[in-house]
Design an enzyme around this catalytic site. Sequence first.
Site, PDB file in Angstrom:
ATOM      1  CG  PHE A 292      -0.301   0.322   2.526  1.00  0.00           C
ATOM      2  CD1 PHE A 292       0.021   1.638   2.847  1.00  0.00           C
ATOM      3  CD2 PHE A 292      -0.009  -0.668   3.456  1.00  0.00           C
ATOM      4  CE1 PHE A 292       0.645   1.943   4.052  1.00  0.00           C
ATOM      5  CE2 PHE A 292       0.601  -0.375   4.665  1.00  0.00           C
ATOM      6  CZ  PHE A 292       0.930   0.945   4.957  1.00  0.00           C
TER       7      PHE A 292
ATOM      8  CD  GLU B  74      -5.893  -6.064  -0.273  1.00  0.00           C
ATOM      9  OE1 GLU B  74      -4.869  -5.946  -0.979  1.00  0.00           O
ATOM     10  OE2 GLU B  74      -5.955  -6.879   0.675  1.00  0.00           O
TER      11      GLU B  74
ATOM     12  CB  CYS C  92      10.333  -0.612   2.794  1.00  0.00           C
ATOM     13  SG  CYS C  92      11.091  -0.036   1.286  1.00  0.00           S
TER      14      CYS C  92
ATOM     15  CD  GLU D 249       8.106  -3.104   8.239  1.00  0.00           C
ATOM     16  OE1 GLU D 249       7.391  -4.097   8.005  1.00  0.00           O
ATOM     17  OE2 GLU D 249       8.720  -2.485   7.361  1.00  0.00           O
TER      18      GLU D 249
HETATM   19  P1  NAD Z   1       1.283  -6.754   2.947  1.00  0.00           P
HETATM   20  O1  NAD Z   1       2.296  -7.828   3.016  1.00  0.00           O
HETATM   21  O2  NAD Z   1       0.158  -6.764   3.900  1.00  0.00           O
HETATM   22  O3  NAD Z   1       0.606  -6.739   1.482  1.00  0.00           O
HETATM   23  C1  NAD Z   1       1.393  -6.736   0.322  1.00  0.00           C
HETATM   24  C2  NAD Z   1       0.622  -7.414  -0.803  1.00  0.00           C
HETATM   25  O4  NAD Z   1       0.393  -8.773  -0.450  1.00  0.00           O
HETATM   26  C3  NAD Z   1      -0.732  -6.785  -1.080  1.00  0.00           C
HETATM   27  O5  NAD Z   1      -0.937  -6.740  -2.474  1.00  0.00           O
HETATM   28  C4  NAD Z   1      -1.705  -7.724  -0.389  1.00  0.00           C
HETATM   29  O6  NAD Z   1      -2.961  -7.787  -1.040  1.00  0.00           O
HETATM   30  C5  NAD Z   1      -1.009  -9.068  -0.485  1.00  0.00           C
HETATM   31  N1  NAD Z   1      -1.318  -9.940   0.650  1.00  0.00           N
HETATM   32  C6  NAD Z   1      -1.591  -9.555   1.927  1.00  0.00           C
HETATM   33  N2  NAD Z   1      -1.793 -10.636   2.711  1.00  0.00           N
HETATM   34  C7  NAD Z   1      -1.639 -11.717   1.917  1.00  0.00           C
HETATM   35  C8  NAD Z   1      -1.715 -13.115   2.160  1.00  0.00           C
HETATM   36  N3  NAD Z   1      -1.997 -13.614   3.360  1.00  0.00           N
HETATM   37  N4  NAD Z   1      -1.492 -13.952   1.116  1.00  0.00           N
HETATM   38  C9  NAD Z   1      -1.196 -13.466  -0.094  1.00  0.00           C
HETATM   39  N5  NAD Z   1      -1.125 -12.149  -0.379  1.00  0.00           N
HETATM   40  C10 NAD Z   1      -1.342 -11.282   0.614  1.00  0.00           C
HETATM   41  O7  NAD Z   1       2.079  -5.346   3.001  1.00  0.00           O
HETATM   42  P2  NAD Z   1       1.477  -3.887   3.111  1.00  0.00           P
HETATM   43  O8  NAD Z   1       0.925  -3.707   4.478  1.00  0.00           O
HETATM   44  O9  NAD Z   1       0.628  -3.592   1.950  1.00  0.00           O
HETATM   45  O10 NAD Z   1       2.815  -3.016   2.943  1.00  0.00           O
HETATM   46  C11 NAD Z   1       3.689  -2.716   4.002  1.00  0.00           C
HETATM   47  C12 NAD Z   1       4.863  -3.666   4.020  1.00  0.00           C
HETATM   48  O11 NAD Z   1       5.563  -3.604   2.781  1.00  0.00           O
HETATM   49  C13 NAD Z   1       5.906  -3.287   5.077  1.00  0.00           C
HETATM   50  O12 NAD Z   1       6.325  -4.470   5.710  1.00  0.00           O
HETATM   51  C14 NAD Z   1       7.038  -2.678   4.277  1.00  0.00           C
HETATM   52  O13 NAD Z   1       8.318  -2.770   4.859  1.00  0.00           O
HETATM   53  C15 NAD Z   1       6.956  -3.492   3.031  1.00  0.00           C
HETATM   54  N6  NAD Z   1       7.637  -2.825   1.931  1.00  0.00           N
HETATM   55  C16 NAD Z   1       8.852  -3.313   1.568  1.00  0.00           C
HETATM   56  C17 NAD Z   1       9.544  -2.694   0.552  1.00  0.00           C
HETATM   57  C18 NAD Z   1      10.894  -3.214   0.134  1.00  0.00           C
HETATM   58  O14 NAD Z   1      11.363  -2.825  -0.913  1.00  0.00           O
HETATM   59  N7  NAD Z   1      11.539  -4.068   0.901  1.00  0.00           N
HETATM   60  C19 NAD Z   1       9.006  -1.588  -0.112  1.00  0.00           C
HETATM   61  C20 NAD Z   1       7.742  -1.132   0.277  1.00  0.00           C
HETATM   62  C21 NAD Z   1       7.065  -1.758   1.307  1.00  0.00           C
END
Ligand code: NAD
Length: 506
Positions: A155, A182, A287, A389
């Site tokens: 997101f 989403e 991140c 985090e």
């Molecule tokens: P999230 O893991 O909740 O969601 C990421 C994606 O995975 C979304 O598209 C979501 O729909 C999907 N998803 C969520 N739960 C799932 C499941 N159980 N099974 C399959 N798919 C699933 O992450 P978020 O809250 O959207 O974003 C924040 C996180 O992203 C933080 O941990 C941040 O550090 C990380 N992030 C990392 C980087 C990097 O480059 N390392 C960059 C940006 C964000």
Amino acid sequence: MTAKPTPFALHHFIDGKKVAGASDHFGNIYNPATGQVTKRAPLAGADDVRKAINSAAAALQGWSATPPARRAQVLFAYRDLVKRHMDELAEIVSNEHGKTIEDAKGSITRGVEVVEFATGIPQLLKGEYSEAVAGGVDSYSVRQPVGVCAGITPFNFPAMVPMWMFPVAIACGNTFVLKPSEKVPSCSLRMAELMHAAGLPDGVLNVVIGDKQAVDTLLTDPRVAAVSFVGSTPVGEYIYRTGCAHGKRVQALCGAKNHMVVMPDADMDQVTDAVIGSAYGSAGERCMAISVVVVVGEETADELVRRLTPRIQALKVGPYTDLAAEMGPLVTPEHEQKVRAYVDTGVAEGADLVVDGRPVKVADHEGGAFLGGCLFDQVTPQMRIYRDEIFGPVLSLVRVDNYDTAKRLVNDHEYGNGAAIFTRDGDCARDFTSSVRIGMVGVNVPIPVPVAYHSFGGWKRSLFGDHYMHGPEGVRFYTRLKTITARWPSGIKDGAVFHFKAGGEH
Ligand code: NAD
């Protein structure tokens, strides 16, 4: 008080068209500054996702055979369209995510830089050629597309992270199914429309909105060859394991806890500005945000706390429509509650809450997911606020006696995305850059995000897989190497050969 909007349902973007989808599941999309539900996200079922994969699979042959220079022309046109629609895209990002307009524009610009990198694809795909590897025999290597690729994005960067993926994948000759978060899907839908306006054929880029069910369909469908993921560590690890078990190439960039080490000789003006921007920019939902400052020496720590305190208290928190705001709300009321709970935990664990952002209110936005900047001093490595985090505007300050202890903390943490050291001592900086177990390291640079023509990725539990995103690693991820050895009838004929020969004898 803002008038209550009527939520409307979004569409997927499949085969060059808006598609309502067959699923009757929907998620809420908020304006985080008001806390109101503004749109409904259709959550794709397996059939919807398969339609997108069908479209990408059907487009693959034509697109992969399109000369790279022609593919680059589409990206040139797309880049111009994104720049022309910058205000519109930034508004979409800020409205769903909450970040300030300036921050949204900055992130879109970083995404555009990846598009600019990808326009160099004819040069990037140039292979290697060895003439006369044996008498009359030549050998050359080429990089070819892997096939249908999928992207699953978080997101926090609704424009930039998708643009780390699809421009490079498509430039390499692949077709793509993007499943954005989403919580913030509208920007991905608009970017797909702009790619089509730029001349991309139908089916080369599809966007499906969805949750775990959509992801699981992408991870298990045999036609998907490669999966790029950015998001949290537990989900990324699941995606890596499941995707690999189904024979896919997977890169999963995950969570972080980025440390900034402050040495006693550091320039404290520079340190203070760096901490404010990197810990509280984008409300800490980055991140590469700095979430831990490790200060060497009590005097330096006291001085930093003294300098930071009034700056954090003065942070202007507000909606993106207030152009003077420096920090927006958190992405959803649910995430706000999670971050607030961490502040409560820090207090219960005995850390010293020097600045408490919990009471911060924004006039006329009482329902918004706002939290002011928080600063904890006297944090220890055993505390959850240090280990986890938090992904919000909450900074932990850890006091240590010497550089070796500071470095050990950085290396012992489970995450390894980014880290920075602030010092004037070249020896110390050199030791840090060469021996920290971290993917992206800054020297007097708090958020060392690599530019588009270098590659982005972390170490330890911040990345699963072998390839980073964009830059040369991105091209490697989205291509397969093929090596051809060719002999022509006019070459030397040695009859049937039943054994290996030494190099040069073929
Ligand atoms: P999230 O893991 O909740 O969601 C990421 C994606 O995975 C979304 O598209 C979501 O729909 C999907 N998803 C969520 N739960 C799932 C499941 N159980 N099974 C399959 N798919 C699933 O992450 P978020 O809250 O959207 O974003 C924040 C996180 O992203 C933080 O941990 C941040 O550090 C990380 N992030 C990392 C980087 C990097 O480059 N390392 C960059 C940006 C964000």
